[in-house]
Structure formats: structure tokens, C-alpha cells
Design a protein around this motif. Structure first.
Motif: not given
Length: 414
Positions: A107, A113, A214-215, A217-218
Motif C-alpha cells: 500500500t 484512496p 489498506r487495499a 490506496m495503491k
């Protein structure tokens, strides 16, 4: 005379043994794939043929017999470029095909997000008078609310689903209306939801294990394969995508491609190929321009837990990131244990991909403890066969703040 009779009996016995052997070779073993009874050879050949179809939709261009013989899908993983790890090492390597997960999901620190914090639940029954969700899924829905209390939750039923298709994807409406199969409607709807609104779609038999923030964001779009044991042992394939858990930003070109492909496959009789997981897997290969002879290529890089990171960056805005199944769908279908056992005995000495799958299956079937980094898990309680006797509960009783689509005001509280 007796000698001649004995000799004739011996000849007939030998002939019967030979015919029996030929019969055994001719008719491949029938297995359960979690949905239907299928032939290993038939499923494998269908995938190979369909993977060779050009992007222009020409369904007559199939793999040649020579290509089939050379393709690693039919010959284990022995055909591999020298830049990739050797097939024998892949059998025991912890990073082969699906790497082991020993660290958290990647992340970045960001206040905004990429994937919006929207959760979509669907239940389309096709039965008049059935409203809400089956009571057996209540705890699964509550698990998402527990770990993600500040997210926005949308529920899609028969009426709101059709209204969305009519207003946002009118080209799909005639197919949607003419298909009596509620599974097609649910599959088509989930693809439209992620394209139009983005967020997270989950089947009702999925349970949340920890917060999903967390999943989001990236990566712009996260796809989740079925457990590696399913694809490796049942299909001799390194991946087979699930549409039970999907995370994506709105207006992603991958889901635009998926929606535009639905009319081309709607007439196929096989549900998996028309709109389900086989269809979805093929769409991934087409979008990423993965050729059949590239299916088994994996990177030796340890920078990512993704099994298929070799094609380059997967964190740009139009990329599709393949999440390791340990993060979203770690549990395999324990109902297929007898089939796994039989197939492992028969094929693991021939195909390295099956051997790798069997190694993992033998390891995990005795260890049912969850991975501490798992966001969700699949309970494998299929909801395809809703009956009039199924006990239903109002979705508002589970999530009071649930929202539903209305064409005039877009999104409204129920």
C-alpha cells in the motif's frame, strides 16, 4: 481341439484387455470443478482454443494441432524461456506460480484512496415476492460492516439492477431482459457496478476478516484468482479468475472491455464461458495481451506478492493488479477434496503445474488456520439455487444505512 479352444480364449482375453486400455485412454477422467461435472481434457482444450481467438472476435481461428502439442498448457511447464526459473524448481519453490505470503498487502500512505470506499451487495432472485437476502448470509454481511463502519453500502435487487442497466448501459438491456438465468444478470450487474461507481464487489458467501482500507490506496483495479489448487489441479492452469471479489476504480478501461464483450458471448450455453469465471479469465488475458504461450511465465522478482507481475508495472491508473489468493480467497472448496486427491495421484507425476498445486493442497488441507494478512475469505456456500422456501431477511435489518439506486435521484436511502 482343447488346445485350440484354450488358445482362442487367451486371444479373446488379451483383446478385451487391450480394448479396455484404449477405452481408458479415450475417455478422460470426469471431475467436479466446484460448479459442474467436466472433463479435464475438455476444459483444458476449450481454454486453449478460446485463448487463441484474435481480439477481433473471429471465433474460427483456432490453435493448430502442432501448436497444441507445443503449448505448455498440455505439456506441463517444460517449455519455458531461459529468463524464467526452471520448471522443476517451480515445484518446490515457495515463490512458484503463487508466492507464499509472509508480509502485508502493499500500500501507500495517502489520504485519498484510488478505489472508493463503496461496498456493493447483490441479490437477484428471479422469484416474485422474494426481497432482502437469505438469512444464512447475515453474518457475512455484518462482518464487512464491523471492519468497515465508515464505508458506503449499496444493495442491488431485481428492480434497482434493471433500472441501473436501463439508464447507464442501455445497450445491455435487451440481453439482460431476455436472459432468464439470474446468474447472468448478477454477473453482468457486478461488472456494470464496478465500471459505473467503482468500489468493492463481494458475493454474499464472502466473509470480511479485517479492514479493507489498506487495499484501496495503491492499485487502481485488483483482481482475485480462485485458490491456486483449483486452477492448477482441476485445469492445469496457473490462474483462473474469480468474480466473487473484485476491487476497482470507476470507469476503468478493463471493465469497459468486459461490459462490451458480454453481447458477443451471451449466446454461449456454458455459463462459465458466457459471463462467468472462464469469460472473466479470458478478458484478463485479452486486456493484458497475454498470449497462450506466455501463460506460464512468472517473474523471479520478489518485489511483489502478485503471481503475475512479469509484464511490468501494475500500479498505474489503467493497470489490473493480480492479488495473491491468500489476501482475498485463501480457502479452497473442501467439497472437492476427493477429486483433488484422485487427480493428484494421476497427474502430479506428469504435469509440474499439478505437482505444485498438489504440494500446496496437501500442505493446506491439514492447516485450516487463516493467514493473518487475509482481507476476506470464501465460504463456498453457493447462492445460485434460491428457492421459494429460503428464509429471507430485510437488508435494512442488517445494515440500517444501506442505499439503493433510483434513476431520478441516483442514490437514495431505502
Amino acid at each position: 481341439m482343447l488346445f485350440r479352444s484354450t488358445r482362442r480364449t487367451a486371444f479373446l482375453s488379451t483383446l478385451l484387455v487391450c480394448l479396455g486400455f484404449l477405452f481408458w485412454i479415450k475417455f478422460p477422467y470426469i471431475i467436479y470443478d466446484g460448479r459442474n461435472l467436466v472433463s479435464v481434457k475438455e476444459a483444458q482444450t476449450k481454454y486453449l482454443l478460446k485463448s487463441s481467438i484474435a481480439r477481433n472476435g473471429d471465433r474460427n481461428r483456432l490453435l493448430s494441432p502442432q501448436h497444441l502439442k507445443k503449448n505448455p498448457l498440455t505439456n506441463g511447464t517444460r517449455s519455458r524461456s531461459s529468463k524464467y526459473e526452471s520448471s522443476q524448481n517451480l515445484v518446490i519453490s515457495p515463490n512458484a506460480f503463487e508466492p507464499e505470503v509472509n508480509e502485508d498487502f502493499q500500500t501507500i500512505d495517502s489520504g485519498n484512496p484510488i478505489i472508493p470506499h463503496i461496498m456493493h451487495f447483490i441479490f437477484i432472485t428471479g422469484i416474485n415476492g422474494k426481497r432482502g437476502i437469505p438469512s444464512i448470509y447475515k453474518q457475512n454481511v455484518l462482518s464487512f460492516l464491523h471492519f468497515n463502519p465508515n464505508w458506503t453500502y449499496y444493495f442491488w435487487s431485481d428492480v434497482s439492477a434493471r433500472e441501473l442497466i436501463a439508464t447507464r448501459q442501455p445497450d445491455l438491456l435487451s440481453i439482460y431482459d431476455n436472459k432468464p438465468d439470474v446468474v447472468f444478470k448478477a454477473n453482468a450487474l457486478r461488472y456494470v457496478l464496478l465500471y459505473e461507481f467503482g468500489g468493492v464487489y463481494v458475493d454474499l458467501d464472502i466473509k470480511c476478516m479485517r479492514p479493507l482500507d489498506r487495499a484501496t490506496m495503491k492499485y487502481a483495479c485488483i483482481l482475485t484468482p480462485e485458490p491456486f489448487e483449483h486452477s492448477a489441479i482441476l485445469y492445469k492452469m496457473p490462474y483462473f479468475f474469480s468474480n466473487a471479489v473484485m476491487l476497482c476504480r470507476p470507469k476503468h478501461p478493463f471493465f469497459k472491455q468486459v461490459i462490451e464483450s458480454l453481447p458477443k458471448t451471451a449466446k454461449l450455453k456454458d455459463r462459465l464461458e458466457a459471463d462467468g469465471t472462464m469469460f472473466f479469465t479470458k478478458q484478463y488475458s485479452l486486456y493484458n495481451k497475454i498470449q497462450p504461450n506466455e501463460t506460464f511465465k512468472i517473474t523471479s522478482s520478489t518485489e511483489s506478492n502478485s503471481p503475475y507481475f512479469y509484464r511490468g508495472d501494475s500500479d498505474h491508473n489503467d493497470a489490473t493488479y493480480v492479488a495473491n489468493t491468500h489476501y482475498f480467497m485463501r480457502s479452497f472448496d473442501f467439497g472437492a477434496n476427493s477429486q483433488f486427491n484422485r487427480l493428484c495421484k494421476r497427474y502430479s507425476s506428469i504435469y509440474n503445474i499439478v505437482k505444485r498445486g498438489c504440494n500446496l493442497w496437501n500442505k493446506r488441507k491439514l492447516n485450516k488456520s487463516r493467514n493473518s494478512f487475509s482481507f476476506t475469505d470464501h465460504n463456498w456456500k453457493h447462492m445460485y439455487s434460491i428457492k421459494r422456501t429460503t428464509q429471507m431477511i430485510p437488508i435494512q435489518s442488517v445494515i440500517p444505512q444501506i442505499k439503493q439506486y433510483n434513476a431520478s435521484s441516483k442514490m437514495l436511502d431505502i
